[in-house]
Design a protein around this motif. Structure first.
Motif, PDB file in Angstrom:
ATOM      1  N   GLU A 159     -66.468  16.293  33.794  1.00  0.00           N
ATOM      2  CA  GLU A 159     -67.608  17.035  34.332  1.00  0.00           C
ATOM      3  C   GLU A 159     -67.144  18.306  35.050  1.00  0.00           C
ATOM      4  OE1 GLU A 159     -68.617  14.173  32.673  1.00  0.00           O
ATOM      5  OE2 GLU A 159     -68.715  13.009  34.521  1.00  0.00           O
ATOM      6  N   GLY A 160     -65.971  18.226  35.646  1.00  0.00           N
ATOM      7  CA  GLY A 160     -65.369  19.406  36.260  1.00  0.00           C
ATOM      8  C   GLY A 160     -63.862  19.282  36.152  1.00  0.00           C
ATOM      9  N   SER A 161     -63.158  20.405  36.056  1.00  0.00           N
ATOM     10  CA  SER A 161     -61.705  20.313  35.980  1.00  0.00           C
ATOM     11  C   SER A 161     -61.074  21.634  36.369  1.00  0.00           C
ATOM     12  CB  SER A 161     -61.249  19.916  34.573  1.00  0.00           C
ATOM     13  OG  SER A 161     -61.664  20.887  33.637  1.00  0.00           O
ATOM     14  N   ALA A 162     -59.824  21.575  36.788  1.00  0.00           N
ATOM     15  CA  ALA A 162     -59.070  22.781  37.108  1.00  0.00           C
ATOM     16  C   ALA A 162     -57.587  22.491  36.947  1.00  0.00           C
ATOM     17  CB  ALA A 162     -59.366  23.249  38.524  1.00  0.00           C
ATOM     18  N   ASP A 163     -56.902  23.460  36.363  1.00  0.00           N
ATOM     19  CA  ASP A 163     -55.464  23.370  36.117  1.00  0.00           C
ATOM     20  C   ASP A 163     -54.820  24.423  37.024  1.00  0.00           C
ATOM     21  OD1 ASP A 163     -52.926  23.381  35.052  1.00  0.00           O
ATOM     22  OD2 ASP A 163     -53.587  23.379  32.960  1.00  0.00           O
ATOM     23  N   VAL A 164     -54.045  23.966  38.003  1.00  0.00           N
ATOM     24  CA  VAL A 164     -53.533  24.871  39.024  1.00  0.00           C
ATOM     25  C   VAL A 164     -52.012  24.908  39.010  1.00  0.00           C
ATOM     26  CG1 VAL A 164     -53.268  25.135  41.527  1.00  0.00           C
ATOM     27  CG2 VAL A 164     -55.534  24.720  40.558  1.00  0.00           C
ATOM     28  N   ASN A 165     -51.469  26.115  39.053  1.00  0.00           N
ATOM     29  CA  ASN A 165     -50.019  26.278  39.180  1.00  0.00           C
ATOM     30  C   ASN A 165     -49.683  26.932  40.511  1.00  0.00           C
ATOM     31  OD1 ASN A 165     -48.347  25.835  36.477  1.00  0.00           O
ATOM     32  ND2 ASN A 165     -50.391  26.560  35.948  1.00  0.00           N
ATOM     33  N   TYR A 186     -43.629  18.722  38.772  1.00  0.00           N
ATOM     34  CA  TYR A 186     -43.392  18.705  40.210  1.00  0.00           C
ATOM     35  C   TYR A 186     -42.386  19.757  40.629  1.00  0.00           C
ATOM     36  CZ  TYR A 186     -41.481  17.567  44.711  1.00  0.00           C
ATOM     37  OH  TYR A 186     -41.038  17.678  45.996  1.00  0.00           O
ATOM     38  N   ASP A 187     -42.785  20.647  41.532  1.00  0.00           N
ATOM     39  CA  ASP A 187     -41.821  21.501  42.226  1.00  0.00           C
ATOM     40  C   ASP A 187     -42.328  21.767  43.648  1.00  0.00           C
ATOM     41  OD1 ASP A 187     -39.587  23.040  42.736  1.00  0.00           O
ATOM     42  OD2 ASP A 187     -40.397  24.840  41.822  1.00  0.00           O
ATOM     43  N   GLY A 188     -42.670  20.674  44.337  1.00  0.00           N
ATOM     44  CA  GLY A 188     -43.050  20.784  45.737  1.00  0.00           C
ATOM     45  C   GLY A 188     -44.529  21.047  45.980  1.00  0.00           C
ATOM     46  N   ASN A 189     -44.934  20.829  47.216  1.00  0.00           N
ATOM     47  CA  ASN A 189     -46.282  21.119  47.723  1.00  0.00           C
ATOM     48  C   ASN A 189     -47.437  20.673  46.823  1.00  0.00           C
ATOM     49  OD1 ASN A 189     -48.257  21.916  49.479  1.00  0.00           O
ATOM     50  ND2 ASN A 189     -48.003  24.121  49.114  1.00  0.00           N
ATOM     51  N   LEU A 190     -47.476  19.381  46.573  1.00  0.00           N
ATOM     52  CA  LEU A 190     -48.571  18.835  45.773  1.00  0.00           C
ATOM     53  C   LEU A 190     -49.873  18.801  46.573  1.00  0.00           C
ATOM     54  CD1 LEU A 190     -46.646  15.900  44.059  1.00  0.00           C
ATOM     55  CD2 LEU A 190     -47.139  18.182  43.149  1.00  0.00           C
ATOM     56  N   PHE A 191     -49.757  18.776  47.905  1.00  0.00           N
ATOM     57  CA  PHE A 191     -50.958  18.681  48.744  1.00  0.00           C
ATOM     58  C   PHE A 191     -51.875  19.889  48.544  1.00  0.00           C
ATOM     59  CE2 PHE A 191     -48.033  15.823  50.808  1.00  0.00           C
ATOM     60  CZ  PHE A 191     -48.835  14.759  51.187  1.00  0.00           C
ATOM     61  N   ASP A 192     -51.296  21.089  48.685  1.00  0.00           N
ATOM     62  CA  ASP A 192     -52.135  22.289  48.616  1.00  0.00           C
ATOM     63  C   ASP A 192     -52.614  22.548  47.189  1.00  0.00           C
ATOM     64  OD1 ASP A 192     -51.400  22.341  51.205  1.00  0.00           O
ATOM     65  OD2 ASP A 192     -50.275  24.220  51.133  1.00  0.00           O
ATOM     66  N   ALA A 193     -51.710  22.332  46.220  1.00  0.00           N
ATOM     67  CA  ALA A 193     -52.100  22.537  44.823  1.00  0.00           C
ATOM     68  C   ALA A 193     -53.183  21.526  44.443  1.00  0.00           C
ATOM     69  CB  ALA A 193     -50.884  22.397  43.910  1.00  0.00           C
ATOM     70  N   ASN A 234     -43.778  26.611  39.788  1.00  0.00           N
ATOM     71  CA  ASN A 234     -43.587  25.596  38.744  1.00  0.00           C
ATOM     72  C   ASN A 234     -44.296  24.278  39.021  1.00  0.00           C
ATOM     73  OD1 ASN A 234     -42.138  27.102  36.908  1.00  0.00           O
ATOM     74  ND2 ASN A 234     -40.160  26.610  37.851  1.00  0.00           N
ATOM     75  N   THR A 235     -44.975  24.171  40.138  1.00  0.00           N
ATOM     76  CA  THR A 235     -45.787  22.967  40.364  1.00  0.00           C
ATOM     77  C   THR A 235     -47.089  23.118  39.598  1.00  0.00           C
ATOM     78  OG1 THR A 235     -44.878  22.213  42.463  1.00  0.00           O
ATOM     79  CG2 THR A 235     -47.229  21.822  42.124  1.00  0.00           C
ATOM     80  N   ARG A 236     -47.438  22.075  38.851  1.00  0.00           N
ATOM     81  CA  ARG A 236     -48.670  22.149  38.060  1.00  0.00           C
ATOM     82  C   ARG A 236     -49.500  20.891  38.264  1.00  0.00           C
ATOM     83  NH1 ARG A 236     -49.175  22.309  31.532  1.00  0.00           N
ATOM     84  NH2 ARG A 236     -51.420  22.557  31.438  1.00  0.00           N
ATOM     85  N   VAL A 237     -50.743  21.089  38.681  1.00  0.00           N
ATOM     86  CA  VAL A 237     -51.641  19.970  38.978  1.00  0.00           C
ATOM     87  C   VAL A 237     -52.945  20.158  38.212  1.00  0.00           C
ATOM     88  CG1 VAL A 237     -52.910  18.763  40.799  1.00  0.00           C
ATOM     89  CG2 VAL A 237     -50.670  19.737  41.302  1.00  0.00           C
ATOM     90  N   LEU A 238     -53.383  19.089  37.560  1.00  0.00           N
ATOM     91  CA  LEU A 238     -54.662  19.109  36.848  1.00  0.00           C
ATOM     92  C   LEU A 238     -55.594  18.130  37.553  1.00  0.00           C
ATOM     93  CD1 LEU A 238     -56.408  19.810  34.277  1.00  0.00           C
ATOM     94  CD2 LEU A 238     -55.346  17.840  33.195  1.00  0.00           C
ATOM     95  N   VAL A 239     -56.776  18.590  37.917  1.00  0.00           N
ATOM     96  CA  VAL A 239     -57.759  17.684  38.497  1.00  0.00           C
ATOM     97  C   VAL A 239     -58.936  17.550  37.537  1.00  0.00           C
ATOM     98  CG1 VAL A 239     -59.518  17.417  40.301  1.00  0.00           C
ATOM     99  CG2 VAL A 239     -57.163  17.944  40.921  1.00  0.00           C
ATOM    100  N   GLY A 240     -59.324  16.294  37.291  1.00  0.00           N
ATOM    101  CA  GLY A 240     -60.510  16.019  36.490  1.00  0.00           C
ATOM    102  C   GLY A 240     -61.535  15.303  37.361  1.00  0.00           C
ATOM    103  N   VAL A 241     -62.789  15.751  37.261  1.00  0.00           N
ATOM    104  CA  VAL A 241     -63.873  15.135  38.028  1.00  0.00           C
ATOM    105  C   VAL A 241     -64.807  14.428  37.044  1.00  0.00           C
ATOM    106  CG1 VAL A 241     -65.953  15.635  39.384  1.00  0.00           C
ATOM    107  CG2 VAL A 241     -63.793  16.778  39.928  1.00  0.00           C
ATOM    108  N   LYS A 242     -65.109  13.163  37.297  1.00  0.00           N
ATOM    109  CA  LYS A 242     -66.064  12.417  36.476  1.00  0.00           C
ATOM    110  C   LYS A 242     -67.132  11.794  37.369  1.00  0.00           C
ATOM    111  CE  LYS A 242     -65.849  11.479  32.483  1.00  0.00           C
ATOM    112  NZ  LYS A 242     -66.397  12.264  31.354  1.00  0.00           N
TER     113      LYS A 242
END
Lengths: 200, 260, 246
Positions: free
Chosen positions: B43-49, B140-147, B52-60
């Motif tokens: 329903e919602g998503s975002a791919d954030v870098n 993973y390359d650090g700071n997963l909290f903010d990403a 080199n840290t890369r986080v994908l959030v999916g909302v359902k």
């Protein structure tokens, strides 16, 4: 003629003995990504793992002090092992060391000689297929970087490089450029320009 | 076992001389990129870098039951997964304490900011919307909290709101947007010996003595989490709160200007 | 196969998404999507979005799983809980993902030169970020590229795709809705160099002749898939070569 080949690709229609290939009655096929020279029948790896040979210089990190021997992480499918009685200084876990390969034993253990601690500095890991290019013919490329940056650099054939002092960022940039462009020509010249401060 | 490319001394000496490995200033973020709607099935998503840290959030969203103590509210369910794909040091299996902490800290910022009105997720007696936020670590390359928080905020603020027709959840077609009342972001600082840096990368996190995450909206702080065995002085924290308010403006701009 | 009212999947010789029966969905592969991995690939195949990453070879752990003769492969295929247009999925391995991980691993046990690394392990992770039918085939196709990019020697780059059946018609590369309502599904992985079949699964009903024709369709589609795989591997190198061409 040179061309980029990928695993399974036919190199020749007759069986030829080349490293990192397999042959059947229909021909010879590469098992790795490489640069194949039709005329010279040579296959230069573009991606590849380090295959230990005695005399290879490597860099690793002490993983464990087992009393009579040291376990050394070489970032490779092989575990490094050095007997403590041949080591001058006491080493401890986390120390970066350079060493020479004595031999590859059955079961995937690499016996190492003369592990020497590399103090300070940092290390970087690159694909082992790139180390020959970083060193260059007769050390030429390495010498160029060392002189251009004032950084002390030790290259392990297992793909680990140790750097200390000088313009370490510039040295790192130069090495990464070689890693990325190892298969191109005119690289020596471009590295020279990079080191002299001009944008390439 | 993973090989660290630097020693603690190297990082500490570098910081003491006022420098960071990648040339950033102490309070600089790495290059941030956001791709919203990266996974259109969600329903919602975002791919954030972040570098080199890369986080994908999916909302359902799905239909569920309310919690017994909150019969008139929908459920907000946030979890983080440290995929083994993302790092040699992440292992398959049940979530590690690190993954659980990450999910909970991201959840707290979103929850306390009132970004999502859980009362608006009420459908009828015994029936509410479950809102799932899955934080998927892809490198993973650090700071997963903010990403993670930035990806979650972006994914929520662009999410579509499914509708219920009888028993069937309609997730496609002409739908409204999920109502979002606020935007929360977070700033994470690492303390390494005497130095404090914003947005620690993997090498800095390997040798940090203490870490603190501060999540805020435009007005107030909404969540905090201090981690590891090191400590901060009260004065240091006060200073970091100021920096957080300042830096969060930058982060909110990234969300606003994010592209598909 | 799927429940509910069955939609008409083929109208006037065209499939719901406009494809012909032997037509593949759009396919795109990118190398190096996971920076930390030794080799990785991102595949977009129709609406599937999948990452594959390879780590190792390194010492196999725990020690009792080590094979003194050759390397072992560990494989973990997983779907994200937000991968489908339906309800939020469960996280963690289930019976389906465990089976797919197993048959995927067996594909690569065939082509990887495992004897070169006794006592070692290679880890393959396939994460399905978005799913739209045929994820195991897409995962194998991406994983083959990730392995090739890792530099671990292998005899070939396998590809995978499935053939399905709707009524009397065979259709290539089914999407989710076709998969849900088809009369048969047959995913296959092939080593293009030898033509050998490395993965074969089937459920539903097919005659011997249909299986034969299905395999032919897959072999033919393999030419396209292999080409995309190889071009993806060459692309980063050709890009730098082009950059310095006079």
């Amino acid at each position: 003629m040179q061309r980029i080949v990928v695993p399974g690709e036919k190199l020749t229609s007759t069986p030829v003995r080349i490293e990192n290939t397999i042959s059947d009655k229909n021909g010879t096929y590469t098992c790795i990504m490489g640069y194949f020279d039709e005329d010279r029948k040579s296959l230069i790896p573009l991606e590849g793992l380090w295959q230990p040979r005695s005399g290879d210089n490597v860099i690793g990190v002490i993983e464990e002090d087992k009393g009579t021997m040291y376990l050394i992480n070489l970032k490779a499918p092989y575990k490094g092992l050095a007997l403590a009685k041949f080591v001058d200084a006491e080493l401890s876990a986390g120390d970066v060391v350079s060493a020479t390969v004595k031999q590859l034993e059955k079961g995937g253990t690499v016996m190492l000689l003369k592990p020497t601690r590399l103090n300070g500095g940092k290390i970087m890991a690159v694909s082992p297929s790139r180390t020959p290019r970083i060193i260059g013919k007769g050390n030429s490329m390495l010498k160029q970087i060392t002189e251009g940056t004032g950084t002390t650099i030790v290259i392990g054939l297992n793909g680990i490089i140790w750097l200390r002092g000088g313009k370490i960022d510039l040295a790192t940039t130069a090495i990464l450029k070689i890693v990325e462009e190892a298969h191109t020509t005119g690289l020596t010249e471009r590295i020279k320009v990079l080191l002299s401060g001009n944008k390439v | 076992m993973q090989i660290r490319t630097v020693t603690g001394d190297y990082i500490r000496d570098l910081l003491a001389s006022g420098a960071r490995e990648d040339g950033r200033d102490m309070l600089d973020y790495r290059r941030i990129t956001i791709k919203k709607g990266a996974v259109p099935n969600a329903e919602g998503s975002a791919d954030v870098n972040f570098g080199n840290t890369r986080v994908l959030v999916g909302v359902k969203l799905g239909v569920g039951e309310p919690m017994p103590d909150k019969p008139n509210e929908g459920n907000l369910i946030t979890s983080a997964e440290l995929l083994p794909l993302a790092s040699e040091s992440f292992e398959a299996g049940p979530p590690s304490p690190e993954a659980i902490e990450l999910g909970r800290v991201i959840d707290r910022g979103i929850r306390s900011s009132g970004m999502i009105d859980t009362k608006a997720l009420f459908i009828e007696e015994g029936k509410v919307w479950d809102l799932f936020i899955d934080v998927y670590i892809l490198n993973y390359d650090g700071n997963l909290f903010d990403a993670g928080t930035l990806a979650a905020s972006t994914a929520l603020s662009t999410a579509r709101m499914p509708k219920l027709e009888g028993e069937e959840v309609i997730r496609e077609g002409n739908l409204g947007k999920l109502k979002v009342n606020n935007i929360v972001t977070s700033c994470t600082f690492a303390k390494i010996a005497e130095n404090i840096v914003l947005d620690p990368d993997g090498n800095e996190e390997a040798f940090m003595d203490a870490r603190v995450t501060m999540a805020n909206d435009e007005k107030v702080i909404r969540a905090m989490q201090k981690g590891l065995s090191g400590s901060f002085a009260p004065k240091e924290l006060e200073n970091l709160l100021d920096i957080t308010f300042d830096k969060s403006k930058e982060l909110r701009k990234h969300i606003e200007s994010a592209k598909e | 196969m799927g429940g509910g009212e069955k939609p008409q999947l083929i109208i006037n010789g065209k499939r719901l998404d406009g494809r012909a029966s032997d037509e593949l969905r759009p396919l795109k592969i990118e190398v190096g999507a996971v920076k930390n991995a030794v080799g990785s690939a991102y595949i977009e195949w129709g609406n599937n979005k999948i990452l594959a990453a390879v780590y190792g070879p390194k010492e196999a752990l725990p020690k009792h799983v080590q094979d003194p003769e050759k390397a072992i492969i560990k494989c973990r295929y997983q779907m994200s809980p937000f991968s489908s247009l339906e309800d939020h999925g469960r996280t963690g391995p289930n019976r389906r993902s465990t089976e797919i991980s197993k048959v995927t691993k067996e594909v690569f046990q065939n082509v990887m030169l495992l004897e070169q690394f006794p006592g070692a392990e290679m880890d393959l992770y396939i994460d399905v970020l978005q799913a739209d039918g045929g994820t195991r085939a897409a995962g194998i196709t991406a994983a083959a590229v990730a392995f090739a990019a890792s530099g671990i020697p292998m005899t070939d780059i396998p590809f995978a795709v499935s053939v399905g059946k709707v009524g009397d018609e065979l259709i290539l590369d089914m999407n989710k809705i076709e998969d849900n309502y088809s009369d048969a599904d047959m995913p296959v992985a092939i080593s293009p160099r030898t033509g050998d079949i490395l993965l074969l699964q089937m459920d539903g009903n097919m005659t011997k002749e249909e299986v034969r024709r299905g395999l032919e369709m897959i072999k033919k589609a393999g030419e396209t898939i292999s080409k995309v795989q190889r071009e993806a591997l060459r692309a980063p190198y050709e890009k730098t070569l082009d950059k310095y061409k006079k």
